[in-house]
Enzyme design. Sequence first.
Site, PDB file in Angstrom:
ATOM      1  N   GLY A  10      52.171  44.967  36.387  1.00  0.00           N
ATOM      2  CA  GLY A  10      50.906  44.681  35.705  1.00  0.00           C
ATOM      3  C   GLY A  10      51.233  44.291  33.843  1.00  0.00           C
ATOM      4  N   GLN A  11      50.306  44.001  33.498  1.00  0.00           N
ATOM      5  CA  GLN A  11      50.011  44.378  31.749  1.00  0.00           C
ATOM      6  C   GLN A  11      49.608  45.668  31.475  1.00  0.00           C
ATOM      7  OE1 GLN A  11      48.931  40.818  29.069  1.00  0.00           O
ATOM      8  NE2 GLN A  11      47.583  40.503  31.083  1.00  0.00           N
ATOM      9  N   ALA A  55      45.021  44.245  40.585  1.00  0.00           N
ATOM     10  CA  ALA A  55      44.451  43.410  40.979  1.00  0.00           C
ATOM     11  C   ALA A  55      44.725  42.495  41.640  1.00  0.00           C
ATOM     12  CB  ALA A  55      43.557  43.669  39.981  1.00  0.00           C
ATOM     13  N   THR A  57      44.435  38.093  40.409  1.00  0.00           N
ATOM     14  CA  THR A  57      43.978  37.930  38.899  1.00  0.00           C
ATOM     15  C   THR A  57      44.019  36.698  38.972  1.00  0.00           C
ATOM     16  OG1 THR A  57      45.679  38.703  37.502  1.00  0.00           O
ATOM     17  CG2 THR A  57      44.413  39.928  38.033  1.00  0.00           C
ATOM     18  N   THR A  96      36.152  43.783  34.699  1.00  0.00           N
ATOM     19  CA  THR A  96      36.523  42.224  33.965  1.00  0.00           C
ATOM     20  C   THR A  96      34.796  42.083  33.379  1.00  0.00           C
ATOM     21  OG1 THR A  96      36.989  40.339  34.212  1.00  0.00           O
ATOM     22  CG2 THR A  96      36.168  41.124  35.712  1.00  0.00           C
ATOM     23  N   TYR A 120      35.982  34.653  41.114  1.00  0.00           N
ATOM     24  CA  TYR A 120      37.063  35.947  40.940  1.00  0.00           C
ATOM     25  C   TYR A 120      35.715  37.082  40.928  1.00  0.00           C
ATOM     26  CZ  TYR A 120      39.432  38.744  37.371  1.00  0.00           C
ATOM     27  OH  TYR A 120      39.898  39.698  36.866  1.00  0.00           O
ATOM     28  N   LYS A 124      35.037  40.849  41.888  1.00  0.00           N
ATOM     29  CA  LYS A 124      35.687  42.497  40.799  1.00  0.00           C
ATOM     30  C   LYS A 124      34.182  43.587  41.283  1.00  0.00           C
ATOM     31  CE  LYS A 124      38.371  43.747  38.642  1.00  0.00           C
ATOM     32  NZ  LYS A 124      39.520  44.121  38.514  1.00  0.00           N
TER      33      LYS A 124
END
Length: 280
Positions: A10-11, A55, A57, A96, A120, A124
């Site tokens: 992931g990023q 996560a 996403t 988030t 979503y 979270k």
Amino acid sequence: MKILVFGKTGQVATELQARAEVIALGRDRADLSDPAACARAIHAHAPEVVINAAAYTAVDKAETEEHRATIINGDAPGAMAQGCATRGIPFLHVSTDYVFDGTGTAPWRPSDPVAPLGAYGRSKLAGERAVTAAGGQWAILRTSWVFSAHGSNFVKTMLRLSETRDTLRVVDDQVGGPTPAGAIAEALLTMARAMVAGQGGGLYHFAGAPDTSWARFARETFAHAGRNVTVTGIPTEDYPTPADRPRNSRLDCRDMKTDFGISRPDWKPALAEIVKEVTA
């Protein structure tokens, strides 16, 4: 400092690995759909601190997979936090802006009431509540509009679309702070070091500055790429999606500066570097 990171491709996980020696666990070594396995991984690796950068996403897909999203985004972080509490080590978790309903125009404070618009956001929020309920030493970092040269994100999507289109319609009434994944990684590492040294944690906001809209962000992206693309700003109603998006994603990040000395990152220099890397 021995750091265990959940997430590998992931990023944020990618940027963490570029900035520090960490043990990064991908799906093959830690499946977040099996929360108990995540807790076992913490005990097996015996780290000094754990960062969850993994996560579910897929915001729109979560509308039909809320149970799966909640296991990954809710139950798994809770199990990680419990594992860390048992070992007496800090746990850092990325959350988030989608936990808010996006009303108004004022930046959201960490203490503001939460009211997710979709599955979503609810998943979270479940994670945040599970982490806080686990006790121990924890920090939750809410962020927004993450972008980098890796993975899937708005900047890469815009650049891909611009290869075949010279006009694009982009939502202009959703406002937030684009946040470089590298800046998030640096913030998490700074927080981790401080927490290992004994500093407390808590709930924090961290987003890039200045706040902007998706349409203006797209124009900045094309300007850096040298691509002649006309961006027409449109209202949210003209771009329907399965999941509702918050229109106000502004985050009040002053507590990060007060407690950790971390200021909001200017996303424009990071955007220039990322566009250069992606288009090279």
